[in-house]
Design a protein around this motif. Structure first.
Motif, PDB file in Angstrom:
ATOM      1  N   PRO A 101       4.620   1.290  -3.927  1.00 32.63           N
ATOM      2  CA  PRO A 101       3.910   2.476  -3.404  1.00 32.63           C
ATOM      3  C   PRO A 101       2.681   2.828  -4.238  1.00 32.63           C
ATOM      4  O   PRO A 101       1.688   3.332  -3.693  1.00 32.63           O
ATOM      5  N   PRO A 488       4.101   2.386   6.303  1.00 31.07           N
ATOM      6  CA  PRO A 488       5.214   2.249   5.362  1.00 31.07           C
ATOM      7  C   PRO A 488       5.930   3.569   5.115  1.00 31.07           C
ATOM      8  O   PRO A 488       5.333   4.634   5.170  1.00 31.07           O
ATOM      9  N   LYS A 562       5.845  -3.198   3.244  1.00 32.44           N
ATOM     10  CA  LYS A 562       5.319  -2.521   2.051  1.00 32.44           C
ATOM     11  C   LYS A 562       4.912  -3.524   0.976  1.00 32.44           C
ATOM     12  O   LYS A 562       3.866  -3.387   0.341  1.00 32.44           O
TER      13      LYS A 562
END
Length: 586
Positions: A101, A488, A562
RNA sequence: GCCCCCGUAGCUCAGUAGGAUAGAGCGCACCCCUCCUAAGGGUGAGGUCACACGUUCGAAUCGUGUCGGGGGCACCA
């Protein structure tokens, strides 16, 4: 990641110092390295081996004590002492997962850092004489300098890119005179062009501009121009004397203002061309620094006076010499010639003095390797003036040889058969040229394979890396077509579904990116980034072949999307640092 | 003559401030798309890290020397 491990170890070291296990003086900064093998964990440290002697403790024992003193941290799963006394760190899966992330959210800034702490650093590169178009040799300096500058910026330095314009001196006079002679030929006069003049077609172009815009206004009878001029080399004379006499006569016949006009025209046309050429190559500067302003501002005289006041110069046989031998140079160097003109070296001293005066904490010069003899004398000058020569870093770039069809492309300035940067760009494209130029260490001779650079195959490292990026884009497009959201999920959600070896390998590579940008920048080694991108692309391609990303299982699919988004971002950032595009489709 | 750079697989090169079994690409030999671009992937063979001595617990990496390749040694720019 590495820094966090290093921080933990530093704390342990402090603890042991407080406990008097390790002598307080001279504790080295712990060197953490990536373990080469997975059975050695993720990171390894040899600090116990290094300190064992001074602490008079056996390495393994010291390692055990360090491990015991390590603070708890959620990134670290376990720590082991192995072999002769290495400390191996095994990180948690979460330590890797959180990178994903981060990469997606930070986007362009992922991998950047502030270790440069805003230090001002100047990078001077290319700085080719504006006497003609840039050739492929300059291209390497351009690509290399530009990437080094971008890398330094990426790790937090305040970078100032500069091109030193040699707009003074004899070569420029030869240029101006060459243009004027060609102009006279365009005015239907016949003459024998000097063997030492510039003979390229671009000289005709500039002369034609002059002729088109000003007709015969600058014309003079040729017999007047050549009257009593010493013979040129082909006529049994000396080409240097011949051209110098022609320059002096040209100035006399045209008068200061009109000579200046021709001179400026030639300079500006060529400089514009160079600027344009570099811009199309993705190379831009904060400043184009004119050598002439250095003389006009009095900086050259000031530098010479500074050396004089420090008793670093002396007169001999009519010239002024700098005592560079006192600072390790092999012989003293002239700064003011017998004829009263300062040498190019004098201007260089002034320029470097000026660089430091402008407040740059570090100064980087990118030079062609043929100038290596210049390094000691420039550093000597800085030292003589009381500056710290280690603030100047001279990076020498070796020449590039072009190969076509397995044959070396012959180039020589004299025969005019050199390949220009523009031609190279046209032939192989900007992306390939940029990548190939920085693929090797700068001090390494570069074999530039034109056929390979043009080939649309896996053999071509540029396409290989770009293709990995395009493939991610393609998967995302595919998802959209299938009506699957590629948006995502937040944070590290679902990432624990990534259990395949290919996925772990990619996560590991992603975690290396930041460190890699740092070492590439600090060592000024763009080739490390090339190498890394190739490896990352390879891991991605392998992964792509082995597994389907757009699977039925929504959570797994989310995790994979992701992961590849993060890979895409790193590929894009890396290519961007190299000045290479990251295409969405190929 | 002096100075700088280089010498790692057949070829082109990595080897991350000396570290635990030396890596990649190309080339070579095989193999893999009814599957998100085969501009892709996999497996295998292939090395006295030019040579010698030294420093170190440990050297492709540091030092000295030898050999081999490239480049540079201007009151040129």
């Amino acid at each position: 990641m590495k820094n966090q491990v290093a921080k933990l170890l530093s704390q342990a070291l402090q603890q042991l110092t407080a406990d008097a296990v390790i002598p307080a003086d001279g504790i080295p900064v712990p060197v953490i390295e990536r373990a080469r093998e997975s059975r050695h964990g993720d990171f390894a440290c040899n600090i116990a081996l290094v300190l064992a002697k001074s602490a008079r403790v056996r390495p393994r024992e010291l390692a055990e004590k360090l491990v015991a003193a390590l603070p708890q941290n959620q990134l670290v799963e376990r720590v082991e002492v192995a072999g002769p006394g290495f400390i191996n760190f095994y990180l948690t899966a979460d330590a890797y997962h959180r990178l994903v992330p981060q990469a997606i959210e930070q986007g362009h800034s992922f991998g950047r850092s502030d270790i440069g702490r805003g230090q001002r650093v100047q990078v001077e590169f290319v700085s080719a004489n504006p006497t003609g178009p840039l050739h492929v040799g300059h291209g390497r300096g351009a690509a290399y300098g530009a990437v080094v500058a971008d890398l330094l910026e990426a790790v937090g330095f305040d970078v100032h890119r500069e091109y030193y314009v040699n707009d003074a001196g004899r070569q420029m006079d030869i240029l101006a005179t060459s243009v004027w002679l060609r102009y006279l030929e365009l005015c239907d006069q016949e003459l024998v062009f000097p063997s030492n003049g510039y003979k390229g077609d671009y000289i005709w172009d500039i002369a034609a501009t002059l002729h088109r815009e000003h007709g015969a206004a600058y014309s003079h009878p040729v017999d007047e121009l050549f009257r009593e001029i010493p013979a040129d080399e082909p006529a049994g004379g000396d080409k240097e004397l011949h051209i110098d006499a022609l320059i002096a006569r040209s100035k006399g016949l045209l008068g200061d203002n009109r000579y200046r006009f021709v001179f400026e025209l030639a300079l500006n046309v060529i400089l514009d061309d160079i600027r344009d050429d570099l811009a199309l190559f993705g190379v831009t500067y904060e400043e184009w620094y004119s050598e002439r302003t250095l003389t006009e501002s009095g900086a050259v005289n000031r530098a010479i006076e500074k050396l004089r006041s420090m008793d670093q110069v002396y007169e001999s046989s009519g010239a002024l010499w700098f005592r560079s031998t006192a600072f390790g140079d092999e012989k003293d160097r002239v700064v003011v010639r017998e004829n009263g003109q300062h040498t190019y070296f004098a201007a260089d001293i002034a320029y470097h003095m000026d660089k430091l005066e402008r407040g740059f904490e570090r100064v980087i010069d990118v030079w062609g390797a043929d100038h290596h003899g210049y390094v000691p004398r420039v550093k000597a000058a800085l030292e003589a003036m009381g500056d710290d020569p280690s603030r100047l870093d001279v990076l020498l770039v070796q020449f590039a040889n072009l190969y076509r069809g397995g044959e070396k492309v012959q180039m020589s300035t004299r025969s005019g058969s050199f390949v220009t940067l523009r031609e190279l760009r046209k032939e192989v494209g900007r992306d390939a040229a940029r990548f190939f130029y920085v693929m090797r260490k700068c001090e390494q001779h570069l074999d530039f394979d034109l056929d390979l650079a043009k080939s649309h195959s896996a053999d071509n490292p540029v396409y290989y890396v770009q293709y990995a990026h395009a493939r991610v884009c393609s998967v995302l497009r595919q998802a959209a077509e299938k009506g699957i959201s590629a948006e995502p999920s937040p944070g590290t959600e679902n990432l624990d579904r990534l259990t395949e070896e290919h996925e772990k390998a990619l996560l590991s590579s992603l975690s290396r990116y930041g460190e890699l940008v740092e070492t590439s920048a600090i060592n000024k080694e763009p080739h490390q980034l090339c190498q890394y991108l190739r490896e990352l692309a390879n891991e991605f391609h392998t992964y792509y072949n082995a597994h389907q990303f757009l699977v039925e299982d929504g959570r797994l699919r989310d995790a994979r999307i992701k992961l590849i988004l993060a890979v895409q971002q790193v590929l894009r950032n890396g290519l961007n640092l190299l000045g290479v595009s990251a295409p969405e489709r190929m």
